[in-house]
Design a protein around this motif. Structure first.
Motif, PDB file in Angstrom:
ATOM      1  N   ARG A   1      20.338  -2.384  -0.558  1.00  0.00           N
ATOM      2  CA  ARG A   1      19.502  -1.487   0.247  1.00  0.00           C
ATOM      3  C   ARG A   1      18.034  -1.601  -0.164  1.00  0.00           C
ATOM      4  NH1 ARG A   1      24.304   1.197  -0.104  1.00  0.00           N
ATOM      5  NH2 ARG A   1      25.034   2.285   1.777  1.00  0.00           N
ATOM      6  N   ILE A   2      17.795  -1.766  -1.438  1.00  0.00           N
ATOM      7  CA  ILE A   2      16.419  -1.815  -1.935  1.00  0.00           C
ATOM      8  C   ILE A   2      15.710  -3.056  -1.397  1.00  0.00           C
ATOM      9  CG2 ILE A   2      14.970  -1.910  -3.995  1.00  0.00           C
ATOM     10  CD1 ILE A   2      17.235  -0.441  -5.475  1.00  0.00           C
ATOM     11  N   GLY A   3      16.412  -4.183  -1.392  1.00  0.00           N
ATOM     12  CA  GLY A   3      15.806  -5.417  -0.913  1.00  0.00           C
ATOM     13  C   GLY A   3      15.589  -5.448   0.583  1.00  0.00           C
ATOM     14  N   SER A   4      16.427  -4.722   1.334  1.00  0.00           N
ATOM     15  CA  SER A   4      16.325  -4.757   2.795  1.00  0.00           C
ATOM     16  C   SER A   4      15.667  -3.509   3.365  1.00  0.00           C
ATOM     17  CB  SER A   4      17.724  -4.900   3.409  1.00  0.00           C
ATOM     18  OG  SER A   4      18.544  -3.796   3.062  1.00  0.00           O
ATOM     19  N   VAL A   5      15.054  -2.706   2.500  1.00  0.00           N
ATOM     20  CA  VAL A   5      14.559  -1.407   2.944  1.00  0.00           C
ATOM     21  C   VAL A   5      13.416  -1.513   3.941  1.00  0.00           C
ATOM     22  CG1 VAL A   5      12.867  -1.113   1.078  1.00  0.00           C
ATOM     23  CG2 VAL A   5      13.899   0.895   2.151  1.00  0.00           C
ATOM     24  N   GLU A   6      12.677  -2.607   3.917  1.00  0.00           N
ATOM     25  CA  GLU A   6      11.558  -2.712   4.862  1.00  0.00           C
ATOM     26  C   GLU A   6      12.061  -2.670   6.298  1.00  0.00           C
ATOM     27  OE1 GLU A   6       7.473  -5.285   5.595  1.00  0.00           O
ATOM     28  OE2 GLU A   6       8.902  -5.913   4.074  1.00  0.00           O
ATOM     29  N   ASP A   7      13.212  -3.331   6.546  1.00  0.00           N
ATOM     30  CA  ASP A   7      13.791  -3.288   7.880  1.00  0.00           C
ATOM     31  C   ASP A   7      14.342  -1.904   8.178  1.00  0.00           C
ATOM     32  OD1 ASP A   7      13.221  -5.940   8.346  1.00  0.00           O
ATOM     33  OD2 ASP A   7      15.144  -6.637   7.571  1.00  0.00           O
ATOM     34  N   ASP A   8      15.008  -1.299   7.189  1.00  0.00           N
ATOM     35  CA  ASP A   8      15.597   0.015   7.397  1.00  0.00           C
ATOM     36  C   ASP A   8      14.539   1.083   7.638  1.00  0.00           C
ATOM     37  OD1 ASP A   8      18.061  -1.086   7.015  1.00  0.00           O
ATOM     38  OD2 ASP A   8      18.211  -0.511   4.903  1.00  0.00           O
ATOM     39  N   ALA A   9      13.358   0.895   7.017  1.00  0.00           N
ATOM     40  CA  ALA A   9      12.321   1.917   7.103  1.00  0.00           C
ATOM     41  C   ALA A   9      11.703   2.005   8.496  1.00  0.00           C
ATOM     42  CB  ALA A   9      11.225   1.631   6.070  1.00  0.00           C
ATOM     43  N   ARG A  10      11.824   0.943   9.261  1.00  0.00           N
ATOM     44  CA  ARG A  10      11.318   1.002  10.631  1.00  0.00           C
ATOM     45  C   ARG A  10      12.299   1.807  11.475  1.00  0.00           C
ATOM     46  NH1 ARG A  10      10.827  -3.640  15.305  1.00  0.00           N
ATOM     47  NH2 ARG A  10       9.310  -2.557  16.594  1.00  0.00           N
ATOM     48  N   ASP A  11      11.841   2.862  12.055  1.00  0.00           N
ATOM     49  CA  ASP A  11      12.710   3.723  12.850  1.00  0.00           C
ATOM     50  C   ASP A  11      12.876   3.113  14.235  1.00  0.00           C
ATOM     51  OD1 ASP A  11      14.025   5.690  14.229  1.00  0.00           O
ATOM     52  OD2 ASP A  11      12.841   7.326  13.409  1.00  0.00           O
ATOM     53  N   ALA A  12      13.951   2.350  14.408  1.00  0.00           N
ATOM     54  CA  ALA A  12      14.169   1.636  15.658  1.00  0.00           C
ATOM     55  C   ALA A  12      14.402   2.594  16.819  1.00  0.00           C
ATOM     56  CB  ALA A  12      15.350   0.682  15.506  1.00  0.00           C
ATOM     57  N   LYS A  13      15.046   3.731  16.560  1.00  0.00           N
ATOM     58  CA  LYS A  13      15.297   4.693  17.635  1.00  0.00           C
ATOM     59  C   LYS A  13      13.987   5.243  18.192  1.00  0.00           C
ATOM     60  CE  LYS A  13      18.576   7.691  17.473  1.00  0.00           C
ATOM     61  NZ  LYS A  13      19.477   8.802  17.048  1.00  0.00           N
ATOM     62  N   THR A  14      13.077   5.571  17.294  1.00  0.00           N
ATOM     63  CA  THR A  14      11.779   6.080  17.742  1.00  0.00           C
ATOM     64  C   THR A  14      11.013   5.008  18.496  1.00  0.00           C
ATOM     65  OG1 THR A  14      11.648   7.637  15.904  1.00  0.00           O
ATOM     66  CG2 THR A  14       9.581   7.047  16.993  1.00  0.00           C
ATOM     67  N   ALA A  15      11.037   3.775  17.958  1.00  0.00           N
ATOM     68  CA  ALA A  15      10.312   2.681  18.600  1.00  0.00           C
ATOM     69  C   ALA A  15      10.874   2.383  19.991  1.00  0.00           C
ATOM     70  CB  ALA A  15      10.383   1.419  17.722  1.00  0.00           C
ATOM     71  N   LEU A  16      12.199   2.437  20.138  1.00  0.00           N
ATOM     72  CA  LEU A  16      12.808   2.177  21.444  1.00  0.00           C
ATOM     73  C   LEU A  16      12.475   3.303  22.424  1.00  0.00           C
ATOM     74  CD1 LEU A  16      14.641   0.363  23.139  1.00  0.00           C
ATOM     75  CD2 LEU A  16      16.597   1.688  22.299  1.00  0.00           C
ATOM     76  N   GLN A  17      12.472   4.524  21.947  1.00  0.00           N
ATOM     77  CA  GLN A  17      12.113   5.653  22.817  1.00  0.00           C
ATOM     78  C   GLN A  17      10.665   5.537  23.282  1.00  0.00           C
ATOM     79  OE1 GLN A  17      13.490   9.531  21.654  1.00  0.00           O
ATOM     80  NE2 GLN A  17      11.656  10.543  22.429  1.00  0.00           N
TER      81      GLN A  17
ATOM     82  N   THR B   1       0.839  -1.196   0.000  1.00  0.00           N
ATOM     83  CA  THR B   1       0.000   0.000   0.000  1.00  0.00           C
ATOM     84  C   THR B   1       0.873   1.245   0.000  1.00  0.00           C
ATOM     85  OG1 THR B   1      -0.073   0.172   2.412  1.00  0.00           O
ATOM     86  CG2 THR B   1      -1.734  -1.233   1.350  1.00  0.00           C
ATOM     87  N   GLU B   2       0.260   2.391  -0.252  1.00  0.00           N
ATOM     88  CA  GLU B   2       1.006   3.653  -0.220  1.00  0.00           C
ATOM     89  C   GLU B   2       1.604   3.874   1.159  1.00  0.00           C
ATOM     90  OE1 GLU B   2       1.959   7.774   0.465  1.00  0.00           O
ATOM     91  OE2 GLU B   2       0.370   6.648   1.482  1.00  0.00           O
ATOM     92  N   GLY B   3       0.863   3.496   2.192  1.00  0.00           N
ATOM     93  CA  GLY B   3       1.354   3.657   3.556  1.00  0.00           C
ATOM     94  C   GLY B   3       2.571   2.799   3.846  1.00  0.00           C
ATOM     95  N   GLN B   4       2.689   1.656   3.172  1.00  0.00           N
ATOM     96  CA  GLN B   4       3.860   0.800   3.332  1.00  0.00           C
ATOM     97  C   GLN B   4       5.030   1.290   2.487  1.00  0.00           C
ATOM     98  OE1 GLN B   4       1.689  -2.773   2.164  1.00  0.00           O
ATOM     99  NE2 GLN B   4       2.049  -3.668   4.190  1.00  0.00           N
ATOM    100  N   LEU B   5       4.704   1.812   1.301  1.00  0.00           N
ATOM    101  CA  LEU B   5       5.749   2.240   0.373  1.00  0.00           C
ATOM    102  C   LEU B   5       6.433   3.528   0.820  1.00  0.00           C
ATOM    103  CD1 LEU B   5       3.926   1.530  -3.000  1.00  0.00           C
ATOM    104  CD2 LEU B   5       5.909   0.293  -2.107  1.00  0.00           C
ATOM    105  N   ALA B   6       5.683   4.450   1.398  1.00  0.00           N
ATOM    106  CA  ALA B   6       6.226   5.770   1.726  1.00  0.00           C
ATOM    107  C   ALA B   6       7.443   5.719   2.653  1.00  0.00           C
ATOM    108  CB  ALA B   6       5.133   6.655   2.316  1.00  0.00           C
TER     109      ALA B   6
END
Length: 229
Positions: free
Chosen positions: A147-163, A68-73
Motif C-alpha cells: 500500500r505504501i508503494g502504490s499510495v500515489e495512485d490510491d490517493a487520487r480520488d477517482a470517484k470525485t474526478a469522475l463526478q 511537497t507537503e501538498g503531495q504528501l498529505a
C-alpha cells in the motif's frame, strides 16, 4: 495471563509475541463487551491512530524525498484513513478475534468497517505499549506493505474526478451498483459497476465496497479521458 486460542492465533498472524497479553485482550474488546473488570479498546484506538500516523509520515518522507507537503498529505490520508485500517484488519482476520456484546455480534459487528478500523488502531497501540515504537513500526510497515508503494495512485480520488468529469459535461453524477458479494464474512469480495448517463460503464472487484467503487471509477475515468469524449 494466557491468551485464548483465537487471540493466540491472532498474535501469530501479527507476528508479535506479547509480554503483556492483557494489552491484546483490551485491543480487541469493543465497548459493547466492556465491563467493570474488562476495559474496552477506545483509549488504545486513540493512541494507535497517532502511532500509525507517525509511522506513515516517516515512511512517506523516506520513500519520496522530493515530495511537497501538498503531495504528501493526500498519500498520508489514504494510508491512515479508517477504510485502510479496516482492509488491513480483514487481511489478518482481526474480526474473528473481536470481543463483542451480543447485540453487536448479532448485527454483524465482526464485519463492520468502523469496528475493524478501530480495533486495528488499538492493536497497533497494544504492540507499541508492549514492545516500543520500533516493534509497532515493524508491524505497521509489514501489514501495510505494498500500500505504501502504490499510495500515489490510491490517493487520487477517482470517484470525485469522475463526478467532476461528468458535471463538466452536464451529466448527472455517476451511479454505483453492487453486482455481487462473495467470499466469507471476514474476507468478502465485492463486484461494483459504475455507470454514466451516456451508457458508458466499468466494473471492478475488491475486498470492500469503497475500494471496488474507486477501482471501477478509475477504470472508467481512464477510458473516457483516453477517448477524449
Amino acid at each position: 495471563m494466557k491468551l485464548s486460542a483465537d487471540l493466540q492465533a491472532l498474535s501469530e498472524r501479527l507476528g508479535h509475541r506479547f509480554d503483556r497479553p492483557e494489552l491484546l485482550v483490551r485491543a480487541v474488546t469493543h465497548s459493547s463487551r466492556a465491563g467493570a473488570n474488562r476495559e474496552d479498546n477506545q483509549r488504545l484506538e486513540f493512541l494507535g491512530d497517532r502511532v500509525l500516523g507517525l509511522v506513515m509520515a516517516e515512511a512517506l518522507l523516506a520513500s519520496d524525498t522530493g515530495a511537497t507537503e501538498g503531495q504528501l498529505a493526500p498519500r498520508f490520508n489514504a494510508l491512515v484513513r479508517k477504510e485502510a485500517c479496516a482492509d488491513v484488519a480483514r487481511e489478518i482476520d482481526l474480526g474473528a478475534a473481536l470481543k463483542l456484546g451480543r447485540s453487536e455480534m448479532l448485527s454483524g459487528g465482526r464485519r463492520k468497517q468502523a469496528l475493524l478500523g478501530d480495533a486495528m488502531e488499538a492493536v497497533i497501540a497494544a504492540v507499541y505499549l508492549d514492545a516500543g515504537f520500533d516493534a509497532a513500526k515493524t508491524l505497521v510497515l509489514r501489514l501495510w506493505g505494498q500500500r505504501i508503494g502504490s499510495v500515489e495512485d490510491d490517493a487520487r480520488d477517482a470517484k470525485t474526478a469522475l463526478q467532476e468529469w461528468a458535471q463538466a459535461r452536464t451529466m448527472p453524477p455517476p451511479s454505483y451498483v453492487e453486482l455481487s458479494r462473495d467470499g466469507p464474512d471476514h474476507a468478502p469480495v465485492f463486484v461494483i459497476e459504475v455507470r454514466l448517463a451516456d451508457g458508458q460503464s466499468a466494473k471492478a472487484k475488491a475486498g470492500s465496497k469503497r475500494l471496488a467503487e474507486q477501482a471501477a471509477a478509475k477504470t472508467l475515468l481512464a477510458t473516457v479521458e483516453k477517448s477524449g469524449s
